[in-house]
Design a protein around this motif. Structure first.
Motif, PDB file in Angstrom:
ATOM      1  N   ASN A 165       0.602  -1.316  -0.015  1.00 15.11           N
ATOM      2  CA  ASN A 165      -0.105   0.082   0.012  1.00 15.11           C
ATOM      3  C   ASN A 165       0.701   1.271   0.075  1.00 15.11           C
ATOM      4  OD1 ASN A 165      -2.047  -1.695  -0.045  1.00 15.11           O
ATOM      5  ND2 ASN A 165      -2.835  -1.277   2.065  1.00 15.11           N
ATOM      6  N   ALA A 166       2.058   1.443   0.730  1.00 15.34           N
ATOM      7  CA  ALA A 166       3.086   2.453   0.495  1.00 15.34           C
ATOM      8  C   ALA A 166       3.519   2.607  -0.573  1.00 15.34           C
ATOM      9  CB  ALA A 166       3.979   2.285   1.788  1.00 15.34           C
ATOM     10  N   HIS A 167       3.769   1.469  -1.328  1.00 12.50           N
ATOM     11  CA  HIS A 167       4.408   1.600  -2.842  1.00 12.50           C
ATOM     12  C   HIS A 167       3.302   2.286  -3.504  1.00 12.50           C
ATOM     13  CE1 HIS A 167       6.398   0.710  -6.390  1.00 12.50           C
ATOM     14  NE2 HIS A 167       5.196  -0.002  -6.769  1.00 12.50           N
ATOM     15  N   LEU A 168       2.112   1.785  -3.419  1.00 11.66           N
ATOM     16  CA  LEU A 168       0.878   2.318  -4.447  1.00 11.66           C
ATOM     17  C   LEU A 168       0.513   3.866  -3.916  1.00 11.66           C
ATOM     18  CD1 LEU A 168      -1.715  -0.387  -3.963  1.00 11.66           C
ATOM     19  CD2 LEU A 168      -0.231   0.094  -5.974  1.00 11.66           C
ATOM     20  N   ARG A 169       0.923   4.201  -2.944  1.00 16.97           N
ATOM     21  CA  ARG A 169       0.538   5.686  -2.719  1.00 16.97           C
ATOM     22  C   ARG A 169       1.889   6.547  -3.127  1.00 16.97           C
ATOM     23  NH1 ARG A 169      -3.056   6.886   2.041  1.00 16.97           N
ATOM     24  NH2 ARG A 169      -2.359   9.083   1.673  1.00 16.97           N
ATOM     25  N   ARG A 170       3.053   5.910  -3.389  1.00 18.68           N
ATOM     26  CA  ARG A 170       3.979   6.533  -4.105  1.00 18.68           C
ATOM     27  C   ARG A 170       3.842   6.783  -5.515  1.00 18.68           C
ATOM     28  NH1 ARG A 170       7.107   3.573   0.006  1.00 18.68           N
ATOM     29  NH2 ARG A 170       7.659   1.993  -1.720  1.00 18.68           N
ATOM     30  N   ARG A 171       3.443   5.588  -5.925  1.00 20.09           N
ATOM     31  CA  ARG A 171       3.009   5.733  -7.365  1.00 20.09           C
ATOM     32  C   ARG A 171       1.908   6.290  -7.712  1.00 20.09           C
ATOM     33  NH1 ARG A 171       4.337   1.136 -10.430  1.00 20.09           N
ATOM     34  NH2 ARG A 171       3.398   2.340 -12.228  1.00 20.09           N
ATOM     35  N   PHE A 172       0.758   6.671  -6.699  1.00 19.51           N
ATOM     36  CA  PHE A 172      -0.401   7.577  -7.028  1.00 19.51           C
ATOM     37  C   PHE A 172      -0.221   8.506  -5.720  1.00 19.51           C
ATOM     38  CE2 PHE A 172      -4.867   8.461  -7.472  1.00 19.51           C
ATOM     39  CZ  PHE A 172      -5.054   8.255  -8.901  1.00 19.51           C
ATOM     40  N   PRO A 173       0.519   9.555  -5.895  1.00 19.57           N
ATOM     41  CA  PRO A 173       0.908  10.774  -4.880  1.00 19.57           C
ATOM     42  C   PRO A 173      -0.413  11.696  -5.004  1.00 19.57           C
ATOM     43  CG  PRO A 173       2.227  11.177  -6.633  1.00 19.57           C
ATOM     44  CD  PRO A 173       1.435   9.516  -6.862  1.00 19.57           C
ATOM     45  N   ASP A 174      -0.391  12.470  -4.264  1.00 17.28           N
ATOM     46  CA  ASP A 174      -1.321  13.673  -3.911  1.00 17.28           C
ATOM     47  C   ASP A 174      -1.741  14.447  -5.095  1.00 17.28           C
ATOM     48  OD1 ASP A 174      -1.869  12.710  -1.172  1.00 17.28           O
ATOM     49  OD2 ASP A 174      -0.869  14.476  -0.477  1.00 17.28           O
ATOM     50  N   ASP A 175      -0.664  14.872  -5.673  1.00 16.59           N
ATOM     51  CA  ASP A 175      -0.933  15.699  -6.870  1.00 16.59           C
ATOM     52  C   ASP A 175      -1.496  14.812  -8.130  1.00 16.59           C
ATOM     53  OD1 ASP A 175       1.253  14.116  -7.154  1.00 16.59           O
ATOM     54  OD2 ASP A 175       2.387  15.395  -8.588  1.00 16.59           O
ATOM     55  N   MET A 176      -1.147  13.527  -8.316  1.00 21.18           N
ATOM     56  CA  MET A 176      -1.781  12.681  -9.233  1.00 21.18           C
ATOM     57  C   MET A 176      -3.139  12.246  -8.880  1.00 21.18           C
ATOM     58  SD  MET A 176      -0.062   9.072 -10.925  1.00 21.18           S
ATOM     59  CE  MET A 176      -0.811   8.406 -12.440  1.00 21.18           C
ATOM     60  N   ALA A 177      -3.465  12.325  -7.566  1.00 20.60           N
ATOM     61  CA  ALA A 177      -4.944  12.093  -7.140  1.00 20.60           C
ATOM     62  C   ALA A 177      -5.746  13.440  -7.675  1.00 20.60           C
ATOM     63  CB  ALA A 177      -5.077  11.880  -5.573  1.00 20.60           C
ATOM     64  N   ARG A 178      -5.217  14.472  -7.372  1.00 20.72           N
ATOM     65  CA  ARG A 178      -5.901  15.545  -7.615  1.00 20.72           C
ATOM     66  C   ARG A 178      -6.251  15.537  -9.274  1.00 20.72           C
ATOM     67  NH1 ARG A 178      -2.570  18.003  -3.540  1.00 20.72           N
ATOM     68  NH2 ARG A 178      -1.113  18.668  -5.277  1.00 20.72           N
ATOM     69  N   ALA A 179      -5.224  15.184  -9.928  1.00 17.75           N
ATOM     70  CA  ALA A 179      -5.231  15.296 -11.321  1.00 17.75           C
ATOM     71  C   ALA A 179      -6.251  14.359 -11.827  1.00 17.75           C
ATOM     72  CB  ALA A 179      -3.827  14.994 -12.143  1.00 17.75           C
ATOM     73  N   TRP A 180      -6.317  13.271 -11.143  1.00 18.13           N
ATOM     74  CA  TRP A 180      -7.280  12.074 -11.484  1.00 18.13           C
ATOM     75  C   TRP A 180      -8.846  12.633 -11.276  1.00 18.13           C
ATOM     76  CZ3 TRP A 180     -10.903   9.562  -8.211  1.00 18.13           C
ATOM     77  CH2 TRP A 180     -11.646   8.940  -8.794  1.00 18.13           C
ATOM     78  N   VAL A 181      -9.039  13.356 -10.095  1.00 10.81           N
ATOM     79  CA  VAL A 181     -10.092  13.559  -9.647  1.00 10.81           C
ATOM     80  C   VAL A 181     -10.634  14.667 -10.738  1.00 10.81           C
ATOM     81  CG1 VAL A 181     -11.523  15.328  -7.962  1.00 10.81           C
ATOM     82  CG2 VAL A 181     -10.017  13.522  -7.385  1.00 10.81           C
ATOM     83  N   ARG A 182     -10.002  15.631 -11.145  1.00  5.21           N
ATOM     84  CA  ARG A 182     -10.249  16.755 -12.446  1.00  5.21           C
ATOM     85  C   ARG A 182     -10.687  15.839 -13.584  1.00  5.21           C
ATOM     86  NH1 ARG A 182     -10.132  21.748 -13.379  1.00  5.21           N
ATOM     87  NH2 ARG A 182      -9.030  22.325 -11.434  1.00  5.21           N
ATOM     88  N   HIS A 183      -9.845  14.789 -13.738  1.00  3.57           N
ATOM     89  CA  HIS A 183     -10.191  13.997 -14.990  1.00  3.57           C
ATOM     90  C   HIS A 183     -11.364  13.185 -15.130  1.00  3.57           C
ATOM     91  CE1 HIS A 183      -9.372  10.815 -18.058  1.00  3.57           C
ATOM     92  NE2 HIS A 183      -9.808   9.951 -17.109  1.00  3.57           N
ATOM     93  N   ASN A 184     -11.856  12.824 -13.975  1.00  2.00           N
ATOM     94  CA  ASN A 184     -12.965  11.995 -13.631  1.00  2.00           C
ATOM     95  C   ASN A 184     -14.251  12.751 -13.859  1.00  2.00           C
ATOM     96  OD1 ASN A 184     -15.061  10.508 -11.570  1.00  2.00           O
ATOM     97  ND2 ASN A 184     -14.253   9.107 -13.051  1.00  2.00           N
ATOM     98  N   ILE A 185     -14.056  13.984 -13.343  1.00  2.00           N
ATOM     99  CA  ILE A 185     -15.125  14.832 -13.304  1.00  2.00           C
ATOM    100  C   ILE A 185     -15.559  15.255 -14.656  1.00  2.00           C
ATOM    101  CG2 ILE A 185     -16.131  17.309 -12.507  1.00  2.00           C
ATOM    102  CD1 ILE A 185     -14.649  16.597  -9.749  1.00  2.00           C
ATOM    103  N   GLU A 186     -14.095  15.677 -15.385  1.00  2.00           N
ATOM    104  CA  GLU A 186     -14.475  16.274 -16.996  1.00  2.00           C
ATOM    105  C   GLU A 186     -15.028  15.034 -17.731  1.00  2.00           C
ATOM    106  OE1 GLU A 186     -10.837  19.294 -16.805  1.00  2.00           O
ATOM    107  OE2 GLU A 186     -10.478  17.461 -17.693  1.00  2.00           O
ATOM    108  N   GLU A 187     -14.576  13.567 -17.670  1.00  2.00           N
ATOM    109  CA  GLU A 187     -15.159  12.849 -18.492  1.00  2.00           C
ATOM    110  C   GLU A 187     -16.642  12.392 -18.053  1.00  2.00           C
ATOM    111  OE1 GLU A 187     -12.726   9.150 -18.084  1.00  2.00           O
ATOM    112  OE2 GLU A 187     -13.408   8.590 -16.240  1.00  2.00           O
ATOM    113  N   VAL A 188     -16.620  12.272 -16.860  1.00  2.00           N
ATOM    114  CA  VAL A 188     -18.444  11.933 -16.625  1.00  2.00           C
ATOM    115  C   VAL A 188     -19.153  13.004 -17.196  1.00  2.00           C
ATOM    116  CG1 VAL A 188     -19.895  11.758 -14.862  1.00  2.00           C
ATOM    117  CG2 VAL A 188     -17.701  10.445 -14.589  1.00  2.00           C
ATOM    118  N   GLY A 189     -18.739  14.317 -16.839  1.00  2.00           N
ATOM    119  CA  GLY A 189     -19.537  15.316 -17.399  1.00  2.00           C
ATOM    120  C   GLY A 189     -19.545  15.350 -18.930  1.00  2.00           C
ATOM    121  N   GLN A 190     -18.636  14.858 -19.829  1.00  2.00           N
ATOM    122  CA  GLN A 190     -18.975  14.749 -21.264  1.00  2.00           C
ATOM    123  C   GLN A 190     -19.764  13.694 -21.618  1.00  2.00           C
ATOM    124  OE1 GLN A 190     -16.833  16.329 -23.811  1.00  2.00           O
ATOM    125  NE2 GLN A 190     -17.126  17.621 -21.938  1.00  2.00           N
TER     126      GLN A 190
END
Length: 207
Positions: A165-190
């Motif tokens: 899990n610690a490795h996954l958190r490093r692979r998916f850090p906070d800035d990437m999580a924020r980018a994914w959130v924006r991506h998901n909101i945008e794609e669902v809206g489309q």
């Protein structure tokens, strides 16, 4: 090459987002989207079971997956069909995308479809039988159209998987999580723009 963006991209402020930390380094991100006007659960089921299809977009016929998010989506393929064929439960989806179009936030994953029906879809990545990542989209009819909720769970539940899990958190850090959130909101809206047009074109009588 990215397609042009024909329809407005939803802002993060249109959704309610929650980040939750859980034991053993797990993380959950929940996105409660603004309702999708003119969209039905049946339309969403048809969309996810036919992601290999095409759609008329800006005067051209393009892959549905690319039209879904013209900036971030790179490739989708059916890595393995469902036991009954096609993109149903038991299939494996290969998903290649870069959140925010940023190569630092690129992913290339193969997920198993463990649920796909008129209530939603669940994509899962496992290791030695343990769930490492689960992405579930749940939808239901509402007055405005369809209520859509996305939940991403990162990390296994077992305490023994803490280092993973610690490795996954490093692979998916906070800035990437924020980018994914924006991506998901945008794609669902489309989907609010793409699905009603697709339904109308399918219903149009042949000329």
């Amino acid at each position: 090459m990215s397609l042009p963006v024909l329809f407005p991209l939803r802002a993060v402020s249109t959704a309610t987002v929650r980040h939750t930390d859980a034991p053993h380094g797990r993380r959950r991100i929940t996105i409660d989207h603004h309702p999708l006007t003119g969209v039905t659960p049946a339309m969403l089921l048809d969309w996810f079971t036919h992601l290999d299809g095409t759609i008329s977009y800006g005067g051209d016929v393009v892959a549905r997956y690319l039209a879904w998010h013209p900036l971030d989506h790179i490739r989708w393929e059916l890595d393995r069909p469902a036991p009954g064929g096609g993109a149903g439960e038991g299939a494996r989806f290969r998903i290649v995308e870069a959140f925010g179009g940023d190569p630092r936030h690129a992913v290339d994953v193969v997920d198993r479809v463990e649920k796909l029906d008129e209530t939603g879809i669940r994509l899962v990545t496992r290791f030695a039988g343990a769930i490492l990542l689960q992405l579930e989209h749940t939808w239901s009819a509402c007055v405005e159209g369809t209520h859509y909720v996305t939940v991403m769970d990162i990390g296994a539940r077992s305490a023994l998987m803490g280092p993973v899990n610690a490795h996954l958190r490093r692979r998916f850090p906070d800035d990437m999580a924020r980018a994914w959130v924006r991506h998901n909101i945008e794609e669902v809206g489309q989907l609010e723009h793409l699905l009603p047009r697709l339904a109308r074109s399918s219903a149009a009588p042949p000329r």
